[in-house]
Scaffold this motif. Structure first.
Motif, PDB file in Angstrom:
ATOM      1  N   GLY A  49     -11.148  73.193 -35.153  1.00 25.42           N
ATOM      2  CA  GLY A  49     -11.941  72.088 -35.675  1.00 25.42           C
ATOM      3  C   GLY A  49     -13.401  72.181 -35.247  1.00 25.42           C
ATOM      4  N   PHE A  50     -13.632  72.524 -33.984  1.00 21.17           N
ATOM      5  CA  PHE A  50     -14.998  72.713 -33.499  1.00 21.17           C
ATOM      6  C   PHE A  50     -15.674  73.860 -34.250  1.00 21.17           C
ATOM      7  CE2 PHE A  50     -14.036  69.782 -30.241  1.00 21.17           C
ATOM      8  CZ  PHE A  50     -15.198  69.464 -29.555  1.00 21.17           C
ATOM      9  N   THR A  51     -14.906  74.918 -34.536  1.00 21.70           N
ATOM     10  CA  THR A  51     -15.461  76.062 -35.252  1.00 21.70           C
ATOM     11  C   THR A  51     -15.870  75.676 -36.663  1.00 21.70           C
ATOM     12  OG1 THR A  51     -13.980  77.501 -33.979  1.00 21.70           O
ATOM     13  CG2 THR A  51     -15.053  78.463 -35.900  1.00 21.70           C
ATOM     14  N   PHE A  52     -15.051  74.847 -37.328  1.00 24.15           N
ATOM     15  CA  PHE A  52     -15.398  74.369 -38.664  1.00 24.15           C
ATOM     16  C   PHE A  52     -16.684  73.543 -38.631  1.00 24.15           C
ATOM     17  CE2 PHE A  52     -10.868  74.494 -40.638  1.00 24.15           C
ATOM     18  CZ  PHE A  52     -10.980  75.874 -40.736  1.00 24.15           C
ATOM     19  N   LEU A  53     -16.852  72.758 -37.574  1.00 26.02           N
ATOM     20  CA  LEU A  53     -18.085  71.985 -37.423  1.00 26.02           C
ATOM     21  C   LEU A  53     -19.287  72.919 -37.321  1.00 26.02           C
ATOM     22  CD1 LEU A  53     -19.565  69.310 -36.988  1.00 26.02           C
ATOM     23  CD2 LEU A  53     -19.059  69.507 -34.540  1.00 26.02           C
ATOM     24  N   GLY A  54     -19.130  73.982 -36.531  1.00 25.95           N
ATOM     25  CA  GLY A  54     -20.195  74.973 -36.432  1.00 25.95           C
ATOM     26  C   GLY A  54     -20.454  75.653 -37.766  1.00 25.95           C
ATOM     27  N   ALA A  55     -19.389  75.937 -38.519  1.00 25.29           N
ATOM     28  CA  ALA A  55     -19.533  76.561 -39.840  1.00 25.29           C
ATOM     29  C   ALA A  55     -20.345  75.671 -40.769  1.00 25.29           C
ATOM     30  CB  ALA A  55     -18.153  76.834 -40.434  1.00 25.29           C
ATOM     31  N   ALA A  56     -20.079  74.365 -40.718  1.00 23.71           N
ATOM     32  CA  ALA A  56     -20.820  73.421 -41.563  1.00 23.71           C
ATOM     33  C   ALA A  56     -22.299  73.407 -41.186  1.00 23.71           C
ATOM     34  CB  ALA A  56     -20.217  72.029 -41.438  1.00 23.71           C
ATOM     35  N   ILE A  57     -22.576  73.418 -39.885  1.00 21.73           N
ATOM     36  CA  ILE A  57     -23.967  73.411 -39.427  1.00 21.73           C
ATOM     37  C   ILE A  57     -24.698  74.663 -39.890  1.00 21.73           C
ATOM     38  CG2 ILE A  57     -25.452  73.519 -37.379  1.00 21.73           C
ATOM     39  CD1 ILE A  57     -23.363  71.772 -35.947  1.00 21.73           C
ATOM     40  N   PHE A  58     -24.063  75.823 -39.755  1.00 22.90           N
ATOM     41  CA  PHE A  58     -24.717  77.073 -40.140  1.00 22.90           C
ATOM     42  C   PHE A  58     -24.911  77.165 -41.648  1.00 22.90           C
ATOM     43  CE2 PHE A  58     -22.620  79.073 -36.157  1.00 22.90           C
ATOM     44  CZ  PHE A  58     -23.604  78.485 -35.364  1.00 22.90           C
ATOM     45  N   ALA A  59     -23.960  76.623 -42.415  1.00 26.21           N
ATOM     46  CA  ALA A  59     -24.091  76.632 -43.866  1.00 26.21           C
ATOM     47  C   ALA A  59     -25.255  75.750 -44.315  1.00 26.21           C
ATOM     48  CB  ALA A  59     -22.792  76.163 -44.516  1.00 26.21           C
ATOM     49  N   VAL A  73     -24.167  85.194 -34.885  1.00 26.22           N
ATOM     50  CA  VAL A  73     -23.315  84.100 -35.347  1.00 26.22           C
ATOM     51  C   VAL A  73     -21.915  84.213 -34.762  1.00 26.22           C
ATOM     52  CG1 VAL A  73     -22.502  85.283 -37.444  1.00 26.22           C
ATOM     53  CG2 VAL A  73     -22.627  82.783 -37.391  1.00 26.22           C
ATOM     54  N   ASP A  74     -21.463  85.447 -34.534  1.00 30.14           N
ATOM     55  CA  ASP A  74     -20.145  85.651 -33.946  1.00 30.14           C
ATOM     56  C   ASP A  74     -20.084  85.062 -32.542  1.00 30.14           C
ATOM     57  OD1 ASP A  74     -17.466  86.982 -33.727  1.00 30.14           O
ATOM     58  OD2 ASP A  74     -18.504  88.070 -32.152  1.00 30.14           O
ATOM     59  N   LEU A  75     -21.108  85.338 -31.731  1.00 31.07           N
ATOM     60  CA  LEU A  75     -21.141  84.799 -30.375  1.00 31.07           C
ATOM     61  C   LEU A  75     -21.222  83.275 -30.392  1.00 31.07           C
ATOM     62  CD1 LEU A  75     -23.571  87.286 -28.583  1.00 31.07           C
ATOM     63  CD2 LEU A  75     -21.111  87.095 -28.259  1.00 31.07           C
ATOM     64  N   ALA A  76     -22.022  82.743 -31.329  1.00 29.97           N
ATOM     65  CA  ALA A  76     -22.171  81.293 -31.395  1.00 29.97           C
ATOM     66  C   ALA A  76     -20.863  80.616 -31.794  1.00 29.97           C
ATOM     67  CB  ALA A  76     -23.275  80.929 -32.395  1.00 29.97           C
ATOM     68  N   LEU A  77     -20.209  81.126 -32.838  1.00 32.92           N
ATOM     69  CA  LEU A  77     -18.938  80.539 -33.267  1.00 32.92           C
ATOM     70  C   LEU A  77     -17.868  80.712 -32.193  1.00 32.92           C
ATOM     71  CD1 LEU A  77     -18.670  81.436 -37.070  1.00 32.92           C
ATOM     72  CD2 LEU A  77     -18.958  79.176 -36.053  1.00 32.92           C
ATOM     73  N   ALA A  78     -17.894  81.865 -31.521  1.00 33.37           N
ATOM     74  CA  ALA A  78     -16.930  82.097 -30.444  1.00 33.37           C
ATOM     75  C   ALA A  78     -17.129  81.092 -29.313  1.00 33.37           C
ATOM     76  CB  ALA A  78     -17.071  83.521 -29.911  1.00 33.37           C
ATOM     77  N   GLN A  79     -18.380  80.818 -28.979  1.00 29.88           N
ATOM     78  CA  GLN A  79     -18.658  79.862 -27.905  1.00 29.88           C
ATOM     79  C   GLN A  79     -18.306  78.435 -28.325  1.00 29.88           C
ATOM     80  OE1 GLN A  79     -19.694  80.822 -24.722  1.00 29.88           O
ATOM     81  NE2 GLN A  79     -18.969  78.734 -24.396  1.00 29.88           N
ATOM     82  N   ILE A  80     -18.523  78.114 -29.597  1.00 31.37           N
ATOM     83  CA  ILE A  80     -18.140  76.794 -30.100  1.00 31.37           C
ATOM     84  C   ILE A  80     -16.622  76.645 -30.077  1.00 31.37           C
ATOM     85  CG2 ILE A  80     -18.109  75.316 -32.157  1.00 31.37           C
ATOM     86  CD1 ILE A  80     -20.880  76.469 -32.842  1.00 31.37           C
ATOM     87  N   ALA A  81     -15.907  77.720 -30.446  1.00 33.80           N
ATOM     88  CA  ALA A  81     -14.438  77.696 -30.381  1.00 33.80           C
ATOM     89  C   ALA A  81     -13.983  77.523 -28.928  1.00 33.80           C
ATOM     90  CB  ALA A  81     -13.867  78.979 -30.961  1.00 33.80           C
ATOM     91  N   ALA A  82     -14.658  78.214 -28.012  1.00 34.34           N
ATOM     92  CA  ALA A  82     -14.329  78.087 -26.593  1.00 34.34           C
ATOM     93  C   ALA A  82     -14.596  76.672 -26.093  1.00 34.34           C
ATOM     94  CB  ALA A  82     -15.148  79.096 -25.779  1.00 34.34           C
ATOM     95  N   LEU A  83     -15.643  76.039 -26.615  1.00 33.67           N
ATOM     96  CA  LEU A  83     -15.934  74.656 -26.244  1.00 33.67           C
ATOM     97  C   LEU A  83     -14.800  73.736 -26.688  1.00 33.67           C
ATOM     98  CD1 LEU A  83     -17.719  72.351 -25.233  1.00 33.67           C
ATOM     99  CD2 LEU A  83     -18.915  72.420 -27.443  1.00 33.67           C
ATOM    100  N   GLY A  84     -14.293  73.950 -27.900  1.00 37.30           N
ATOM    101  CA  GLY A  84     -13.176  73.151 -28.378  1.00 37.30           C
ATOM    102  C   GLY A  84     -11.948  73.314 -27.509  1.00 37.30           C
ATOM    103  N   ALA A  85     -11.659  74.564 -27.118  1.00 38.83           N
ATOM    104  CA  ALA A  85     -10.515  74.812 -26.240  1.00 38.83           C
ATOM    105  C   ALA A  85     -10.727  74.178 -24.870  1.00 38.83           C
ATOM    106  CB  ALA A  85     -10.298  76.319 -26.096  1.00 38.83           C
ATOM    107  N   THR A  86     -11.980  74.189 -24.409  1.00 38.25           N
ATOM    108  CA  THR A  86     -12.294  73.564 -23.124  1.00 38.25           C
ATOM    109  C   THR A  86     -12.037  72.060 -23.177  1.00 38.25           C
ATOM    110  OG1 THR A  86     -14.004  75.239 -22.731  1.00 38.25           O
ATOM    111  CG2 THR A  86     -14.085  73.243 -21.392  1.00 38.25           C
ATOM    112  N   VAL A  87     -12.440  71.433 -24.277  1.00 38.45           N
ATOM    113  CA  VAL A  87     -12.195  69.997 -24.449  1.00 38.45           C
ATOM    114  C   VAL A  87     -10.696  69.713 -24.409  1.00 38.45           C
ATOM    115  CG1 VAL A  87     -12.340  68.085 -26.092  1.00 38.45           C
ATOM    116  CG2 VAL A  87     -14.319  69.572 -25.728  1.00 38.45           C
ATOM    117  N   ALA A  88      -9.914  70.563 -25.084  1.00 36.99           N
ATOM    118  CA  ALA A  88      -8.454  70.388 -25.099  1.00 36.99           C
ATOM    119  C   ALA A  88      -7.869  70.480 -23.690  1.00 36.99           C
ATOM    120  CB  ALA A  88      -7.817  71.435 -26.011  1.00 36.99           C
ATOM    121  N   ILE A  89      -8.383  71.417 -22.897  1.00 41.40           N
ATOM    122  CA  ILE A  89      -7.886  71.585 -21.531  1.00 41.40           C
ATOM    123  C   ILE A  89      -8.249  70.382 -20.670  1.00 41.40           C
ATOM    124  CG2 ILE A  89      -8.154  72.957 -19.427  1.00 41.40           C
ATOM    125  CD1 ILE A  89      -8.480  75.421 -21.222  1.00 41.40           C
TER     126      ILE A  89
END
Length: 288
Positions: A69-79, A36-52
């Protein structure tokens, strides 16, 4: 010896990472959601990529909040994906989220070729470049999250250790799961920017796994995990200077080496008919 002051901030940062990730690692291992750490980290990286891609500063607040915000979306999905009666393991959703987020980030990177160096730093991390300002901000953030988890520790531990019992008590498991993954997201978003995905993953999983070799109860596992993380951080930083190698990668390899050593020590102490069964804290919790 002149390099020691330069290494002090990275070492303190590694201690802060040890403190929060060793605790969260207990939950992650007991829940069986190792990646889950790798998945959330990659989702966070995706959000930063979108910002760039949309032209934001990679190190600005806007980029950080989009990533969060992307990480929170991932948190909701995993929950929502976790249920006792589900036929699909939660780890499957985590793996799918990781692969889709990775592929999407790659597609976006192809449209932002001029920012590939920023993206590489974001994914790989460079703990040597951490400043005292970042160390203080990280310490405050993790302190707040630590207090939050301490206040509601009984609910979080009950869900992690005995999901079925948590549901039977009438606890809103999905809501508390979301709070757990959301707080986890705060940690991951900040940690990955400092240390990179691999090092953060090691701080999360390796101390908890190493502690499980010698202890089942939460208190003992935390003590072993924190001690291991502190010693490995110090040894890894020292070896990186001695061998002139990247600090983050050196700490990761040191974690692996120490874990193998701990495993052999476990075999020597508990071998043959005297071998202890590795139950994990969840089993101890259910038997209590």
């Amino acid at each position: 010896m002149e390099i020691l002051p330069f290494l002090l901030a990275p070492f303190v940062a590694s201690l802060i990472l040890t403190g929060i990730h060793a605790y969260l690692g207990v939950h992650v291992v007991e829940r069986g959601v190792i990646f889950v750490d790798l998945a959330l980290a990659q989702i966070a990286a995706l959000g930063a990529t979108v910002a760039i891609v949309v032209g934001m500063d990679p190190h600005g607040r806007g980029s950080y909040w989009i990533s969060l915000g992307f990480t929170f979306l991932g948190a909701a999905i995993f929950a929502l994906a976790r249920t006792r009666r589900g036929h699909i393991p939660q780890e499957a959703f985590i793996g799918i989220a990781y692969s889709v987020a990775s592929a999407t980030a790659i597609l976006l990177m192809s449209k932002a070729t001029g920012e590939t160096e920023h993206l590489k730093d974001m994914l790989v991390g460079n703990i040597l470049a951490v400043s005292w300002t970042e160390v203080r901000k990280t310490a405050i953030l993790y302190g707040v999250i630590g207090i939050f988890h301490y206040i509601y520790r009984k609910k979080f531990l009950l869900i992690s250790m005995n999901h079925e019992k948590a549901e039977q008590t009438g606890l809103n498991v999905r809501f508390w799961d979301f709070l757990f993954y959301a707080s986890f997201g705060f940690v991951v978003t900040s940690s990955v920017a400092i240390a990179g995905v691999l090092l953060v993953f090691c701080y999360l999983i390796v101390p908890s796994v190493g502690a499980m070799l010698f202890a089942d109860r939460i208190g003992s596992r935390l003590a072993i995990g924190w001690t291991m993380g502190t010693l490995v951080s110090a040894l890894g930083v020292y070896l990186s200077v001695l061998l002139d190698t990247p600090t983050g990668a050196t700490i990761v390899v040191t974690f692996g080496g120490i874990l193998v050593l701990m495993f052999f020590v476990h075999l020597l102490l508990y071998h043959g008919r005297e071998a202890r069964q590795l139950k994990g804290a969840a089993s101890v919790h259910r038997e209590a």
